[in-house]
Scaffold this active site. Structure first.
Site, PDB file in Angstrom:
ATOM      1  N   LYS A  57      -0.039  -6.031  13.124  1.00  0.00           N
ATOM      2  CA  LYS A  57      -0.179  -6.336  11.694  1.00  0.00           C
ATOM      3  C   LYS A  57       0.378  -5.165  10.879  1.00  0.00           C
ATOM      4  CE  LYS A  57      -4.210  -6.357   9.283  1.00  0.00           C
ATOM      5  NZ  LYS A  57      -3.826  -5.580   8.085  1.00  0.00           N
ATOM      6  N   THR A  58       1.199  -5.515   9.889  1.00  0.00           N
ATOM      7  CA  THR A  58       1.790  -4.478   9.027  1.00  0.00           C
ATOM      8  C   THR A  58       1.349  -4.657   7.580  1.00  0.00           C
ATOM      9  OG1 THR A  58       3.718  -5.920   8.715  1.00  0.00           O
ATOM     10  CG2 THR A  58       3.890  -4.218  10.417  1.00  0.00           C
ATOM     11  N   ASP A  88       0.662  -8.517   6.526  1.00  0.00           N
ATOM     12  CA  ASP A  88      -0.596  -8.779   5.815  1.00  0.00           C
ATOM     13  C   ASP A  88      -0.355  -8.697   4.297  1.00  0.00           C
ATOM     14  OD1 ASP A  88      -3.213  -8.956   5.034  1.00  0.00           O
ATOM     15  OD2 ASP A  88      -3.863  -7.094   5.995  1.00  0.00           O
ATOM     16  N   LYS A  90      -1.055 -10.894   1.880  1.00  0.00           N
ATOM     17  CA  LYS A  90      -2.100 -11.486   1.024  1.00  0.00           C
ATOM     18  C   LYS A  90      -1.531 -11.984  -0.305  1.00  0.00           C
ATOM     19  CE  LYS A  90      -6.041  -8.832   2.815  1.00  0.00           C
ATOM     20  NZ  LYS A  90      -5.402  -7.716   3.528  1.00  0.00           N
ATOM     21  N   ALA A  92      -0.981 -14.121  -3.581  1.00  0.00           N
ATOM     22  CA  ALA A  92      -2.071 -14.608  -4.440  1.00  0.00           C
ATOM     23  C   ALA A  92      -1.573 -15.199  -5.758  1.00  0.00           C
ATOM     24  CB  ALA A  92      -3.045 -13.469  -4.721  1.00  0.00           C
ATOM     25  N   ASP A  93      -0.264 -15.550  -5.848  1.00  0.00           N
ATOM     26  CA  ASP A  93       0.280 -15.984  -7.135  1.00  0.00           C
ATOM     27  C   ASP A  93       0.628 -17.484  -7.095  1.00  0.00           C
ATOM     28  OD1 ASP A  93       1.422 -15.804  -9.744  1.00  0.00           O
ATOM     29  OD2 ASP A  93       1.984 -13.725  -9.328  1.00  0.00           O
ATOM     30  N   ILE A  94       1.246 -17.968  -8.154  1.00  0.00           N
ATOM     31  CA  ILE A  94       1.645 -19.378  -8.183  1.00  0.00           C
ATOM     32  C   ILE A  94       2.781 -19.623  -7.178  1.00  0.00           C
ATOM     33  CG2 ILE A  94       0.942 -19.717 -10.584  1.00  0.00           C
ATOM     34  CD1 ILE A  94       4.023 -19.537 -11.284  1.00  0.00           C
ATOM     35  N   TYR A 208     -18.053  -3.161   9.131  1.00  0.00           N
ATOM     36  CA  TYR A 208     -17.573  -3.346  10.498  1.00  0.00           C
ATOM     37  C   TYR A 208     -18.566  -4.084  11.383  1.00  0.00           C
ATOM     38  CZ  TYR A 208     -13.793  -0.036   9.554  1.00  0.00           C
ATOM     39  OH  TYR A 208     -12.685   0.580   9.050  1.00  0.00           O
ATOM     40  N   ARG A 227      -8.173   1.483  11.745  1.00  0.00           N
ATOM     41  CA  ARG A 227      -8.553   2.882  11.927  1.00  0.00           C
ATOM     42  C   ARG A 227      -9.223   3.156  13.269  1.00  0.00           C
ATOM     43  NH1 ARG A 227     -11.120   3.199   5.985  1.00  0.00           N
ATOM     44  NH2 ARG A 227     -11.091   0.946   6.370  1.00  0.00           N
TER      45      ARG A 227
HETATM   46  O1  S5P Z   1     -11.074  -9.272   4.786  1.00  0.00           O
HETATM   47  C1  S5P Z   1     -10.221  -8.507   5.176  1.00  0.00           C
HETATM   48  C2  S5P Z   1      -8.906  -8.959   5.404  1.00  0.00           C
HETATM   49  C3  S5P Z   1      -7.984  -8.087   5.931  1.00  0.00           C
HETATM   50  S1  S5P Z   1      -6.459  -8.722   6.402  1.00  0.00           S
HETATM   51  N1  S5P Z   1     -10.504  -7.222   5.463  1.00  0.00           N
HETATM   52  C4  S5P Z   1      -9.586  -6.331   5.951  1.00  0.00           C
HETATM   53  O2  S5P Z   1      -9.949  -5.176   6.224  1.00  0.00           O
HETATM   54  N2  S5P Z   1      -8.275  -6.750   6.147  1.00  0.00           N
HETATM   55  C5  S5P Z   1      -7.234  -5.811   6.622  1.00  0.00           C
HETATM   56  O3  S5P Z   1      -7.558  -5.386   7.940  1.00  0.00           O
HETATM   57  C6  S5P Z   1      -7.069  -4.532   5.803  1.00  0.00           C
HETATM   58  O4  S5P Z   1      -6.101  -4.705   4.797  1.00  0.00           O
HETATM   59  C7  S5P Z   1      -6.651  -3.507   6.829  1.00  0.00           C
HETATM   60  O5  S5P Z   1      -5.253  -3.530   6.991  1.00  0.00           O
HETATM   61  C8  S5P Z   1      -7.294  -4.001   8.124  1.00  0.00           C
HETATM   62  C9  S5P Z   1      -8.607  -3.319   8.478  1.00  0.00           C
HETATM   63  O6  S5P Z   1      -8.409  -1.958   8.708  1.00  0.00           O
HETATM   64  P1  S5P Z   1      -9.553  -1.006   9.317  1.00  0.00           P
HETATM   65  O7  S5P Z   1      -8.894   0.340   9.316  1.00  0.00           O
HETATM   66  O8  S5P Z   1     -10.740  -1.068   8.417  1.00  0.00           O
HETATM   67  O9  S5P Z   1      -9.834  -1.524  10.719  1.00  0.00           O
END
Ligand code: S5P
Length: 258
Positions: A57-58, A88, A90, A92-94, A208, A227
């Site tokens: 995922k980027t 990623d 996300k 969110a627009d029209i 988490y 992380r």
């Molecule tokens: O609800 C969400 C949706 C996403 S895609 N919560 C999130 O944390 N994310 C993404 O997942 C967020 O943008 C980040 O890239 C990753 C979580 O990162 P971490 O470092 O907290 O594991």
């Protein structure tokens, strides 16, 4: 319960099929979130942990020295290690605006990201706009049905609406970003962020859960870990650990529900 590769028969989307098969072939339901800031760091991470993941995922817009070379190299690594790429974004627009954001600009996301995601806040037009662009290249879209952050407004009827919309556009929508299984359609893939071995959140509302809980108890399919992996000393060893725990939880869940 159906295996990941058996579930490939329940979707017509080529990207979803590919992902289900990669998961079973590589015995992994791990997606690593490469939220690092330079090309060098992204590519090093992807090459180091590529064998352990089904999906990378980027957040392409946080990379300070982005250029086309990064995309070429990412695609090469995806091929080398057999994983897919998920931007990623996300959206969110029209519908009209997201089409441009998906196809044009600096990043040309539709040209290289197998999967991207969108909020459903604007209504079905956002999916229709992305779909017109994405289906030409057999891409897949995830809808944000729930979020991991504290106080998220994506709950209850909002989540239900995401599930309904996914079914309407199931040629292009391949699943959800959610905290648990929200759809009974076996063709839909559930991906869960907010995953770490230790469940203390950060200072900005991230929450988490453990990999066992997310896959084993909440019925999700893919662990999204950022992380927890890229900040560790030995990214490969830690990624392997997440991969093994995630896979074991899936195997146990399969054995439980027959
Ligand atoms: O609800 C969400 C949706 C996403 S895609 N919560 C999130 O944390 N994310 C993404 O997942 C967020 O943008 C980040 O890239 C990753 C979580 O990162 P971490 O470092 O907290 O594991």
């Amino acid at each position: 319960m159906l295996s990941y590769s058996e579930r490939a028969d329940y979707t017509t989307n080529e990207t979803a099929k590919k992902l289900f098969h990669i998961m079973d072939e590589k015995h992994t339901n791990l997606c690593v979130s490469a939220d690092v800031h330079t090309k060098k760091e992204v590519l090093k991470l992807a090459d180091t942990i590529g064998t352990e993941i089904c999906l990378l995922k980027t957040h392409i817009d946080i990379i300070e020295d982005f250029d086309e070379h990064l995309i070429e190299e990412l695609k090469r690594l995806a091929e080398k290690h057999n994983f897919l790429i998920f931007e990623d974004r996300k959206f969110a627009d029209i519908g009209n605006t997201v089409q441009h954001q998906y196809q044009n600009g600096i990043y040309h996301i539709a040209d290289w990201a197998d999967i991207t995601n969108a909020h459903i806040l604007p209504g079905p037009g956002i999916i229709e706009g992305l779909r017109e662009v994405g289906m030409k290249q057999q891409r897949g879209l995830l809808l944000l049905a729930e979020m991991s952050s504290e106080g998220s407004l994506a709950t209850d009827t909002y989540t239900d609406r995401a599930v309904e919309l996914a079914d309407v556009y199931k040629d292009f929508v391949i699943g959800f970003i959610s905290q648990q299984k929200v759809s009974d359609n076996p063709g839909m893939i559930h991906m869960t962020p907010g995953v770490k071995m230790t469940t203390t959140g950060d200072t900005l509302g991230q929450q988490y859960n453990t990999p066992q809980y997310v896959i084993g108890e909440k019925g999700s399919d893919v662990l999204i870990v950022g992380r927890g992996i890229y900040e560790s000393e030995d990214t490969l060893a830690v990624a392997t650990q997440y991969k093994n725990i995630g896979w074991e939880a899936y195997v146990k869940r399969m054995a439980r529900i027959v």
